[in-house]
Design a protein around this motif. Structure first.
Motif, short mmCIF file in Angstrom:
data_model
loop_
_atom_site.label_atom_id
_atom_site.label_comp_id
_atom_site.label_asym_id
_atom_site.label_seq_id
_atom_site.Cartn_x
_atom_site.Cartn_y
_atom_site.Cartn_z
N ALA A 1 0.64 -1.36 -0.04
CA ALA A 1 -0.01 0.00 -0.23
C ALA A 1 1.04 1.12 0.02
CB ALA A 1 -0.82 0.04 1.08
N ALA A 2 1.98 1.27 0.78
CA ALA A 2 2.75 2.28 1.06
C ALA A 2 3.39 2.55 -0.46
CB ALA A 2 3.91 2.20 1.71
N LEU A 3 3.79 1.46 -1.16
CA LEU A 3 4.57 1.54 -2.47
C LEU A 3 3.42 2.17 -3.41
CD1 LEU A 3 6.67 -1.53 -2.38
CD2 LEU A 3 7.55 0.78 -2.35
N GLU A 4 2.38 1.58 -3.56
CA GLU A 4 1.56 1.81 -4.41
C GLU A 4 0.61 3.29 -4.55
OE1 GLU A 4 0.10 -0.16 -6.91
OE2 GLU A 4 1.52 -1.89 -6.63
N THR A 5 0.74 3.41 -3.35
CA THR A 5 0.05 4.90 -2.98
C THR A 5 1.11 6.13 -3.23
OG1 THR A 5 0.28 4.93 -0.71
CG2 THR A 5 -1.87 4.28 -1.69
N ALA A 6 2.43 5.77 -3.24
CA ALA A 6 3.45 6.80 -3.10
C ALA A 6 3.17 7.92 -2.19
CB ALA A 6 3.99 7.15 -4.52
N LEU B 1 -7.99 6.61 2.87
CA LEU B 1 -8.61 5.25 2.84
C LEU B 1 -9.03 4.95 1.31
CD1 LEU B 1 -10.27 4.99 6.28
CD2 LEU B 1 -8.09 3.68 5.53
N LEU B 2 -9.87 5.91 0.82
CA LEU B 2 -10.43 5.74 -0.54
C LEU B 2 -9.12 5.40 -1.41
CD1 LEU B 2 -13.26 8.23 -0.65
CD2 LEU B 2 -13.52 5.71 -0.79
N HIS B 3 -7.89 6.41 -1.56
CA HIS B 3 -7.12 6.05 -2.51
C HIS B 3 -6.37 5.06 -2.01
CE1 HIS B 3 -3.63 7.69 -4.74
NE2 HIS B 3 -2.78 7.53 -3.54
N LEU B 4 -6.09 4.45 -0.92
CA LEU B 4 -5.52 3.13 -0.54
C LEU B 4 -6.40 2.01 -1.29
CD1 LEU B 4 -3.33 1.86 1.34
CD2 LEU B 4 -5.11 1.72 3.03
N THR B 5 -7.61 2.23 -1.04
CA THR B 5 -8.44 1.16 -1.69
C THR B 5 -8.16 1.12 -3.09
OG1 THR B 5 -9.74 1.34 0.35
CG2 THR B 5 -10.73 0.31 -1.54
N PRO C 1 -6.61 -3.12 -7.91
CA PRO C 1 -6.08 -4.33 -8.93
C PRO C 1 -5.63 -5.51 -8.46
CG PRO C 1 -5.30 -2.11 -9.44
CD PRO C 1 -6.05 -2.10 -8.02
N HIS C 2 -4.76 -5.35 -7.28
CA HIS C 2 -4.47 -6.77 -6.77
C HIS C 2 -5.19 -7.87 -6.18
CE1 HIS C 2 -0.16 -4.64 -6.95
NE2 HIS C 2 -1.07 -3.89 -6.63
#
Length: 147
Positions: free
Chosen positions: A21-26, A103-107, A112-113
């Protein structure tokens, strides 16, 4: 697989999901800020020491973080009704909005995963999340009473 191994697998998977999540959201915001907002949302206003304990950070570190969050308008400080010498921190509407947006951005970033899951797998995840939420809430309440 033993129950202990199941718990270990779940724990490791949760950490992996957090790192992904940390990597995907940057997102440049420290995870401690999101954790702080979540704790205050879930527990209500708290003193800095209690907030630091629940977040598992030092009190000076929490004081520094919450000072920045107050400046950003994410938290407020107020006199503790039980002890006028102490202050409590509470999440503001802006803080709740920031948390919800994250939380919406994270979701969205993680969706896609999970795109290839079957309905049965979604049901299993939903059940797992409900069981974890229930049991961890109970464990947290017991730990707080014992304290």
């Amino acid at each position: 697989m033993t129950h202990g191994q199941d718990i270990e697998t779940l724990f490791v998977a949760a950490h992996t999901l957090s790192r992904l999540a940390a990597l995907e959201t940057a997102n440049e915001t420290p995870s401690a800020q999101w954790r702080t907002l979540t704790i205050l949302r879930d527990h209500g206003p708290l003193r800095v020491g209690e907030l630091a304990r629940l977040s598992r950070v030092t009190q000076p570190g929490m004081t520094r973080l919450t000072g920045q969050m107050v400046e950003q308008g994410l938290l407020t400080r107020a006199t503790d009704a039980a002890d006028s010498r102490a202050t409590v921190l509470a999440v503001t509407p802006l803080g709740l909005e920031a948390l919800q947006t994250w939380l919406l951005h994270l979701t969205s970033a993680l969706a896609p995963h999970f795109a290839d899951l079957t309905e049965q797998e979604w049901d299993a995840l939903r059940t797992t999340a409900q069981v974890l939420t229930r049991n961890l809430a109970r464990a947290t309440a017991s730990a707080e009473v014992a304290r």
